[in-house]
Write a protein that holds these residues in place. Structure first.
Motif, PDB file in Angstrom:
ATOM      1  N   LEU A  67       0.813  -1.220   0.000  1.00  0.00           N
ATOM      2  CA  LEU A  67       0.000   0.000   0.000  1.00  0.00           C
ATOM      3  C   LEU A  67       0.845   1.268   0.000  1.00  0.00           C
ATOM      4  CD1 LEU A  67      -2.657  -1.052   2.679  1.00  0.00           C
ATOM      5  CD2 LEU A  67      -2.888  -1.187   0.195  1.00  0.00           C
ATOM      6  N   ILE A  68       2.130   1.127   0.239  1.00  0.00           N
ATOM      7  CA  ILE A  68       2.997   2.303   0.379  1.00  0.00           C
ATOM      8  C   ILE A  68       3.027   3.174  -0.880  1.00  0.00           C
ATOM      9  CG2 ILE A  68       5.413   3.021   0.641  1.00  0.00           C
ATOM     10  CD1 ILE A  68       5.702   0.918   2.811  1.00  0.00           C
ATOM     11  N   PRO A  69       3.149   2.606  -2.107  1.00  0.00           N
ATOM     12  CA  PRO A  69       3.130   3.483  -3.295  1.00  0.00           C
ATOM     13  C   PRO A  69       1.873   4.346  -3.377  1.00  0.00           C
ATOM     14  CG  PRO A  69       3.917   1.304  -3.890  1.00  0.00           C
ATOM     15  CD  PRO A  69       3.428   1.206  -2.465  1.00  0.00           C
ATOM     16  N   ALA A  70       0.718   3.777  -3.025  1.00  0.00           N
ATOM     17  CA  ALA A  70      -0.529   4.554  -3.048  1.00  0.00           C
ATOM     18  C   ALA A  70      -0.476   5.682  -2.024  1.00  0.00           C
ATOM     19  CB  ALA A  70      -1.722   3.640  -2.771  1.00  0.00           C
ATOM     20  N   PHE A  71       0.118   5.412  -0.864  1.00  0.00           N
ATOM     21  CA  PHE A  71       0.211   6.447   0.165  1.00  0.00           C
ATOM     22  C   PHE A  71       1.187   7.544  -0.252  1.00  0.00           C
ATOM     23  CE2 PHE A  71       1.921   8.281   4.102  1.00  0.00           C
ATOM     24  CZ  PHE A  71       0.731   8.733   4.669  1.00  0.00           C
ATOM     25  N   LEU A  96      -6.900   4.655  -6.096  1.00  0.00           N
ATOM     26  CA  LEU A  96      -7.483   3.313  -6.097  1.00  0.00           C
ATOM     27  C   LEU A  96      -6.746   2.393  -7.071  1.00  0.00           C
ATOM     28  CD1 LEU A  96     -11.265   4.271  -5.953  1.00  0.00           C
ATOM     29  CD2 LEU A  96      -9.994   3.019  -4.189  1.00  0.00           C
ATOM     30  N   THR A  97      -6.297   2.965  -8.195  1.00  0.00           N
ATOM     31  CA  THR A  97      -5.533   2.173  -9.168  1.00  0.00           C
ATOM     32  C   THR A  97      -4.227   1.685  -8.562  1.00  0.00           C
ATOM     33  OG1 THR A  97      -6.479   3.393 -11.028  1.00  0.00           O
ATOM     34  CG2 THR A  97      -4.432   2.195 -11.437  1.00  0.00           C
ATOM     35  N   GLY A 114      -1.025  -2.768  -6.349  1.00  0.00           N
ATOM     36  CA  GLY A 114      -0.243  -3.390  -5.285  1.00  0.00           C
ATOM     37  C   GLY A 114      -0.840  -4.715  -4.849  1.00  0.00           C
ATOM     38  N   SER A 115      -2.163  -4.743  -4.656  1.00  0.00           N
ATOM     39  CA  SER A 115      -2.841  -5.966  -4.216  1.00  0.00           C
ATOM     40  C   SER A 115      -2.780  -7.055  -5.282  1.00  0.00           C
ATOM     41  CB  SER A 115      -4.301  -5.657  -3.868  1.00  0.00           C
ATOM     42  OG  SER A 115      -4.381  -4.702  -2.843  1.00  0.00           O
TER      43      SER A 115
END
Length: 680
Positions: free
Chosen positions: A254-258, A366-367, A372-373
């Protein structure tokens, strides 16, 4: 245009329902994500297809669009606009909580349920896995409030965390739907795809580490979306990201999204605009560094390598299962359909509007979360087969599904309204067979039997766990059948055990022959344990040490492996290193007398008799029949010139000589030493 969209979406619904027919035609097909009707009585299947047929008729009724609009308006008013919205949400959650409690899972075959249960319940020591330390500490804390460590209290602790996680997660689903949906229809869709999913199984008293992870994951999604829309919630997003990582390290994806979130608005956006080139350069260098570090770890750390799927050819235990292989790709489809039954329809809804992603910050966020998931789902090796490791990847479809709803264009809303009632009906009935299968003892047994047959090569642990359960609960015929399956398949573990038995009997040549005729799986710690013993017999300590090091890399929580390495280090007189290993083994399992024996032996070698005496006594507390313990104590007190105690333990050692004459020379040596030292 609307007619074309309607027909395309309607065709998609037909195909998704037809998928449920495939398992009836091909029961052994790789359809574990949607085949659950075959485990239910025929009446359930009849009801399912009748309801599905009704759902397919509804869009052709004149009132279908109006009904969809009324449903979405009612939902939005009740749960998002009414001054009693929190009461209505609480009532809904109370109903769900009652279902979680009443229909709590009777078996725990999915995931690592039974091993985890036994680990938390163990009174000889609980190992804490590096990747999920947080949830283990929380489980231990909850269990400590319930009383002593035992299976019953461990199960209650898991169930409490599972149900509480469900309560909080559903509340977060309401919040996510409220902030992510910009109209009544999208709010209803986001909530419906979140709640009518196999994910809900995690909250029926589920025994695994992942239910609580959903608290952090959904709260992270909500506060990130809130920050994007209002500029508030950044610190809470960071806190819940940290909480998620604390619970399980998979949340690092999740870090890249954050990071994107940090620079998406406010002061972060100002910094980005001012130092854009430097930040992009730093990101590229960081990415390159991460790739180099990954390659290095992959090539030097067996455990790290074992976490990932090979690209084209699978691991020795299952060569057909690789990253790019039909079984794995089919598993991904199964997983996504299990977690989001109407995901293909959501894709059809929004595929035309995918270019909108770059114009909407929430869509970009969200992308990145979805990527990541999905990347985690794609590259990580499901050790138990993906059908049983589904919970590890349970958040794979969440952000992706929400993204596709967010991207629905206003021009498509009339079509969506026309199909909404049908979509909601199908969303309800599609995951329901999964719950009905796994929340029933006999059906869950049949389901795991199917999964064992599906990927027999990777099912050694499943067979062992299921067989034990069947015997304990009186399913003797099923246990015999499972044992027959086990006996027919040449699992490497049984041949490794055979080789070890021959080594113990001194038949080294035969042991080599057995080993050479066994599958060479360097990702199996047992493979390295056998080689350790074979090389140790040849006094090739370097190779023996190399293989036990690899075994520990692969299974760093196996206490006995540290004991094995301690024995080798003791033989080559690396006493300090050996002591560390025996202490680590004792820390992982303080119920095995071999570990305090090893610690005591080293302390005596290091001329630290008091410490040696302490651990020898610990060993004898665990097993008072170990003659060596009394010999060691007698020798220790002899060196301390405490002759009365030395004589006492020598006498107790002598008691074993009557039953084992091989001990006589040691007794004679002990008595001779006492005499020379001035004792009686």
């Amino acid at each position: 245009m609307q007619k074309k969209s309607f027909l395309l979406i309607y065709a998609g619904l037909l195909i998704l329902i037809f998928l449920r027919v495939i398992p009836f035609i091909f029961p052994e097909s790789r359809s574990w994500g949607f085949n659950h009707l075959i485990f239910l009585p025929n009446g359930y299947s009849v009801a399912f297809f009748i309801i599905a047929a009704i759902a397919l008729i509804i869009p052709f009724l004149k009132s279908s669009e109006k009904t969809g609009e009324v449903l979405s308006d009612w939902f939005s008013f009740t749960f998002f606009e009414s001054h009693l919205k929190h009461l209505y949400r609480s009532i809904f959650i109370a109903i769900m909580t009652a279902l979680f409690i009443i229909f709590a899972a009777p078996t725990h075959f999915l995931g690592d349920g039974y091993p985890l249960l036994n680990n938390i319940a163990s009174d000889t020591g609980t190992f804490i896995k590096w990747s999920e330390q947080g949830v283990t500490w929380i489980l231990l804390g909850v269990q400590s409030l319930l009383g002593p460590k035992n299976i019953n209290n461990a199960l209650i602790a898991f169930r409490i965390i599972s149900i509480v996680s469900g309560v909080i997660t559903i509340w977060m689903f309401f919040l996510i739907a409220e902030i992510a949906g910009d109209n009544n229809l999208k709010r209803l869709l986001i909530f419906a795809i979140s709640i009518f999913s196999a994910v809900m199984l995690l909250f029926f008293g589920y025994v695994e580490s992942y239910p609580i992870l959903w608290i952090g994951f959904t709260a992270f999604l909500y506060f990130c979306l809130k920050y994007i829309k209002s500029g508030q919630g950044l610190w809470l997003a960071l806190i819940f990201l940290a909480f998620s990582v604390f619970i399980h390290l998979q949340s690092l994806v999740l870090i890249p999204a954050f990071i994107y979130l940090l620079f998406s608005r406010g002061y972060g956006l100002v910094i980005y605009n001012r130092f854009k080139t430097a930040l992009i350069g730093t990101a590229l260098i960081g990415t390159a560094g991460a790739i180099i570090l990954f390659i290095y770890k992959y090539n030097t750390d067996l455990y790290f390598e074992n976490m990932f799927l090979p690209l084209l050819s699978g691991k020795p235990i299952y060569p057909v299962y690789a990253l790019i292989s039909w079984p794995h790709l089919l598993d991904i489809i199964n997983q996504l359909l299990l977690l989001s039954p109407l995901l293909p329809i959501l894709i059809i809804f929004s595929v035309k509007y995918l270019p909108r992603i770059i114009r909407h910050k929430e869509a970009i966020f969200l992308t990145l979360t979805a990527i990541g998931s999905l990347l985690f789902l794609l590259i990580i090796d499901p050790k138990l087969t993906l059908a049983r490791d589904w919970d590890l990847f349970s958040n794979s479809a969440c952000a992706l599904s929400i993204l596709f709803v967010v991207l629905i264009h206003d021009s498509l809303l009339p079509t969506v309204k026309r199909l909404l009632t049908s979509i909601l009906i199908l969303l309800v009935i599609m995951p329901l067979p999964y719950f009905l299968t796994n929340l029933n003892e006999k059906r869950s047994i049949e389901y795991v039997e199917y999964m064992i047959d599906l990927d027999l090569e990777k099912s050694f642990s499943s067979i062992f766990i299921l067989n034990k359960y069947l015997l304990q609960h009186g399913y003797n015929k099923k246990a015999d059948s499972l044992q027959l399956t086990y006996n027919k398949y040449p699992f490497s573990k049984s041949r490794y055990d055979w080789a070890l038995a021959e080594i113990a009997d001194g038949n080294i040549e035969k042991a080599w022959s057995i080993f050479n005729g066994t599958l060479k799986d360097h990702f199996d710690q047992n493979y390295h344990v056998v080689l350790k013993d074979l090389y140790l017999n040849e006094k090739n300590y370097a190779k023996a040490l190399d293989h036990i090091n690899k075994a520990i890399q692969l299974q760093s929580y196996a206490d006995y492996l540290y004991g094995y390495r301690g024995e080798i280090l003791l033989q080559i007189k690396r006493l300090d290193d050996a002591l560390k290993d025996f202490h680590r083994a004792y820390e992982l399992n303080n119920g095995d007398p071999n570990h305090p024996e090893g610690i005591a032996a080293i302390y005596f070698r290091k001329e630290q008799p008091d410490s040696g005496i302490l651990y020898t006594q610990k060993m004898l507390e665990l097993d008072s029949t170990r003659a060596i313990g009394y010999y060691m104590l007698s020798q220790a007190y002899l060196k301390k010139k405490e002759f009365i105690k030395a004589q006492e333990y020598a006498d107790r050692y002598a008691g074993f000589v009557y039953n084992d004459s091989t001990l006589l020379p040691y007794l004679q040596h002990l008595l001779s030493s006492m005499k020379k030292a001035g004792g009686s």
